[in-house]
Design a protein around this motif. Structure first.
Motif, PDB file in Angstrom:
ATOM      1  N   TYR A 199       0.821  -1.112  -0.056  1.00  0.00           N
ATOM      2  CA  TYR A 199       0.016   0.151   0.101  1.00  0.00           C
ATOM      3  C   TYR A 199       0.844   1.068  -0.051  1.00  0.00           C
ATOM      4  O   TYR A 199       0.864   2.209  -0.743  1.00  0.00           O
ATOM      5  CB  TYR A 199      -0.798   0.089   1.536  1.00  0.00           C
ATOM      6  CG  TYR A 199      -1.799   1.117   1.367  1.00  0.00           C
ATOM      7  CD1 TYR A 199      -2.668   1.525   0.648  1.00  0.00           C
ATOM      8  CD2 TYR A 199      -1.439   2.311   2.300  1.00  0.00           C
ATOM      9  CE1 TYR A 199      -3.565   2.568   0.577  1.00  0.00           C
ATOM     10  CE2 TYR A 199      -2.235   3.178   2.340  1.00  0.00           C
ATOM     11  CZ  TYR A 199      -3.352   3.559   1.556  1.00  0.00           C
ATOM     12  OH  TYR A 199      -4.130   4.739   1.513  1.00  0.00           O
ATOM     13  N   THR A 203       1.193   4.200  -3.066  1.00  0.00           N
ATOM     14  CA  THR A 203       0.854   5.550  -2.613  1.00  0.00           C
ATOM     15  C   THR A 203       1.957   6.426  -3.409  1.00  0.00           C
ATOM     16  O   THR A 203       1.824   7.487  -3.651  1.00  0.00           O
ATOM     17  CB  THR A 203       0.597   5.642  -1.203  1.00  0.00           C
ATOM     18  OG1 THR A 203      -0.605   4.962  -0.849  1.00  0.00           O
ATOM     19  CG2 THR A 203       0.140   7.223  -0.863  1.00  0.00           C
ATOM     20  N   GLU A 206       2.235   6.546  -7.179  1.00  0.00           N
ATOM     21  CA  GLU A 206       0.974   7.317  -7.571  1.00  0.00           C
ATOM     22  C   GLU A 206       1.194   8.773  -7.220  1.00  0.00           C
ATOM     23  O   GLU A 206       0.844   9.428  -8.079  1.00  0.00           O
ATOM     24  CB  GLU A 206      -0.394   6.764  -7.089  1.00  0.00           C
ATOM     25  CG  GLU A 206      -0.718   5.301  -7.483  1.00  0.00           C
ATOM     26  CD  GLU A 206      -1.894   4.723  -6.652  1.00  0.00           C
ATOM     27  OE1 GLU A 206      -2.447   5.421  -5.796  1.00  0.00           O
ATOM     28  OE2 GLU A 206      -2.202   3.639  -7.052  1.00  0.00           O
ATOM     29  N   TYR A 207       1.599   8.950  -6.243  1.00  0.00           N
ATOM     30  CA  TYR A 207       1.848  10.614  -5.855  1.00  0.00           C
ATOM     31  C   TYR A 207       2.972  11.031  -6.748  1.00  0.00           C
ATOM     32  O   TYR A 207       2.528  12.099  -7.179  1.00  0.00           O
ATOM     33  CB  TYR A 207       2.071  10.523  -4.237  1.00  0.00           C
ATOM     34  CG  TYR A 207       2.381  11.992  -3.625  1.00  0.00           C
ATOM     35  CD1 TYR A 207       1.415  12.979  -3.674  1.00  0.00           C
ATOM     36  CD2 TYR A 207       3.842  12.559  -3.714  1.00  0.00           C
ATOM     37  CE1 TYR A 207       1.676  14.240  -3.301  1.00  0.00           C
ATOM     38  CE2 TYR A 207       4.015  13.800  -3.224  1.00  0.00           C
ATOM     39  CZ  TYR A 207       2.808  14.743  -3.020  1.00  0.00           C
ATOM     40  OH  TYR A 207       3.137  16.099  -2.678  1.00  0.00           O
ATOM     41  N   SER A 223      -3.947  14.883  -1.765  1.00  0.00           N
ATOM     42  CA  SER A 223      -2.704  13.777  -1.953  1.00  0.00           C
ATOM     43  C   SER A 223      -1.816  13.724  -1.040  1.00  0.00           C
ATOM     44  O   SER A 223      -1.204  12.486  -0.728  1.00  0.00           O
ATOM     45  CB  SER A 223      -2.527  14.086  -3.511  1.00  0.00           C
ATOM     46  OG  SER A 223      -3.532  14.097  -4.331  1.00  0.00           O
ATOM     47  N   LYS A 226      -2.737  11.646   1.936  1.00  0.00           N
ATOM     48  CA  LYS A 226      -2.853  10.457   1.936  1.00  0.00           C
ATOM     49  C   LYS A 226      -1.417   9.668   1.678  1.00  0.00           C
ATOM     50  O   LYS A 226      -1.161   8.727   2.405  1.00  0.00           O
ATOM     51  CB  LYS A 226      -3.619  10.041   0.228  1.00  0.00           C
ATOM     52  CG  LYS A 226      -3.709   8.538   0.169  1.00  0.00           C
ATOM     53  CD  LYS A 226      -4.266   8.365  -1.191  1.00  0.00           C
ATOM     54  CE  LYS A 226      -4.356   6.927  -1.612  1.00  0.00           C
ATOM     55  NZ  LYS A 226      -4.958   6.648  -2.798  1.00  0.00           N
ATOM     56  N   TYR A 227      -0.600  10.622   0.979  1.00  0.00           N
ATOM     57  CA  TYR A 227       0.972   9.906   1.031  1.00  0.00           C
ATOM     58  C   TYR A 227       1.625   9.812   2.189  1.00  0.00           C
ATOM     59  O   TYR A 227       2.315   8.892   2.642  1.00  0.00           O
ATOM     60  CB  TYR A 227       1.506  10.870   0.040  1.00  0.00           C
ATOM     61  CG  TYR A 227       3.023  11.032  -0.013  1.00  0.00           C
ATOM     62  CD1 TYR A 227       3.933   9.945  -0.583  1.00  0.00           C
ATOM     63  CD2 TYR A 227       3.918  11.840   0.495  1.00  0.00           C
ATOM     64  CE1 TYR A 227       5.203   9.733  -0.700  1.00  0.00           C
ATOM     65  CE2 TYR A 227       5.311  11.972   0.580  1.00  0.00           C
ATOM     66  CZ  TYR A 227       5.973  10.853  -0.032  1.00  0.00           C
ATOM     67  OH  TYR A 227       7.126  10.853  -0.130  1.00  0.00           O
ATOM     68  N   ALA A 230      -0.013   7.027   4.492  1.00  0.00           N
ATOM     69  CA  ALA A 230       0.784   5.791   4.356  1.00  0.00           C
ATOM     70  C   ALA A 230       1.983   5.417   4.889  1.00  0.00           C
ATOM     71  O   ALA A 230       2.317   4.369   5.399  1.00  0.00           O
ATOM     72  CB  ALA A 230       0.424   5.453   2.674  1.00  0.00           C
TER      73      ALA A 230
END
Length: 319
Positions: A199, A203, A206-207, A223, A226-227, A230
Motif C-alpha cells: 500500500y 501511494t 502514484e503520488y 494527495s 494520503k501519501y 501511508a
C-alpha cells in the motif's frame, strides 16, 4: 491425488535453475575458509604447550606465528573468492527472474495486469526479487561454513573432555526458547508487513507520477495527506512489531553465541581437578570463542529466514 507441495527451500533452488552447479564452489570455499580459521587457535595452543613445558624458543614461536599468519591469509582469500562467486551467481539469477516476471506481465491479459496496483508490481519486480539475494549470495554459501565450524569445535571439545562439549551447549536451549517466543509473538505480522508495504509503495508511486496533475488541479493537500498517512502507518506498524519482540529477540541473540558462559568455568574446574592440562583448558576456551562469530552469523540468517520463506512462497513470483 494432489501433488505434494514443494517446500520453500525447494522453491528457492527452483529459482536457481541453471545456476545450481555454480552454488557448489562458493559453498566449498566458504567451508574451507571457516575451517582454516581454527588453525590459528591450534597454533596458539602449541605455543602455550611450549611455555608450559619450558621448551620455548624463538624459532618455535616464529614457526607457529608464521603458520597462523599464512593460514589466516588463505582464509581471507578463500572467503573473498567464495563471496565473489556467490554474488556473481545470485545476480545472474535475479536478472533472469526479473526478465521472466516482465515477460509474464507482457503476455498476460490486460485485465490481470490491471488487477495489480503499481506498488504491487514495483514490490514484485524490485523488492521481492531483491529479497532472494541474501539467501543465494550469503545464507547458502556462508551458512554452510558457519554450520560446520561449531560442529567441528564441539567435536574437538568432546575429544578433550565430554563435559566441555556439554558445557558449550548450555546456552543453546535457552536461546531456542526465546526465539520460539519471538516467532509466536510475530504471528501474522509478516503478511501484514507485506500488505502495508504494498500500500505504501502504491501511494508513493502514484503520488510521484501524478504530481503534475495534482498541482494543476489544486489537489496537493489531499494527495499529500494520503501519501504521508501511508508512510506514517507503515512506520507505526513496524515500530510496534519490533517493540513487541525486542526483549525475547535480544535475549535469544545474546544467549546463542555465549558458549563461553558454560565452557570457561567448566574448563577451569577440570584443570583445577587435574582432569585436563592448562594448555587443554586454554584450547577449550579458544574453541568456544571460535564459535561466537559463526553462531552470531547463523542468528542473523535465522532472523531473515521467515522473510525469505514468505518471499519464496509468494505465488506472484515467477516459477
Amino acid at each position: 491425488m494432489e501433488p505434494k507441495k514443494k517446500s520453500w527451500i525447494q522453491l528457492l533452488f527452483a529459482y536457481a535453475e541453471g545456476e545450481k552447479k555454480r552454488m557448489i564452489l562458493p559453498v566449498i570455499l566458504s567451508v574451507l575458509s571457516v575451517m582454516l580459521g581454527l588453525v590459528p587457535f591450534y597454533c596458539m595452543y602449541e605455543m602455550i604447550c611450549l611455555f608450559v613445558a619450558g621448551t620455548v624458543t624463538a624459532a618455535g614461536i616464529v614457526k607457529w606465528c608464521v603458520i597462523a599468519l599464512v593460514v589466516y591469509a588463505a582464509k581471507i582469500l578463500l572467503f573473498c573468492l567464495s563471496t565473489g562467486t556467490s554474488h556473481s551467481m545470485s545476480y545472474t539469477i535475479l536478472e533472469g527472474l526479473r526478465l521472466r516476471l516482465a515477460d509474464r506481465f507482457l503476455h498476460a491479459p490486460l485485465g490481470n495486469v490491471e488487477n495489480h496496483t503499481i506498488g504491487e508490481i514495483k514490490n514484485m519486480m524490485v523488492d521481492k526479487i531483491e529479497n532472494l539475494e541474501p539467501p543465494l549470495a550469503h545464507m547458502i554459501p556462508e551458512g554452510a561454513g558457519h554450520i560446520v565450524l561449531p560442529i567441528v569445535s564441539i567435536i574437538a571439545l568432546l575429544c578433550i573432555d565430554w563435559r566441555l562439549a556439554l558445557a558449550s551447549l548450555v546456552t543453546f536451549l535457552l536461546s531456542f526458547i526465546c526465539m520460539g517466543f519471538t516467532f509466536k509473538i510475530s504471528g501474522e505480522n509478516f503478511n501484514k508487513y507485506d500488505q502495508s508495504s504494498n500500500y505504501m509503495n502504491s501511494t508513493i508511486v502514484e503520488y510521484i507520477e501524478g504530481i503534475e496533475v495534482i498541482k494543476a488541479f489544486g489537489r496537493a493537500g489531499v494527495s499529500y495527506e494520503k501519501y504521508a498517512g501511508a508512510i506514517n502507518d507503515f512506520c507505526t506498524f513496524v515500530v510496534k512489531w519490533l517493540a513487541s519482540t525486542f526483549v525475547t529477540m535480544k535475549l535469544s541473540f545474546a544467549l546463542f553465541p555465549s558458549t563461553l558462559i558454560g565452557t570457561l568455568p567448566v574448563a577451569l574446574a577440570l584443570e583445577n581437578s587435574g582432569a585436563i592440562t592448562a594448555p587443554q583448558a586454554a584450547l577449550a576456551v579458544m574453541l568456544s570463542i571460535s564459535m561466537v562469530g559463526s553462531l552470531a552469523k547463523l542468528e542473523v540468517f535465522s532472523e531473515n529466514m521467515r522473510q525469505v520463506k514468505f518471499t519464496v512462497e509468494n505465488p506472484q513470483l515467477p516459477s
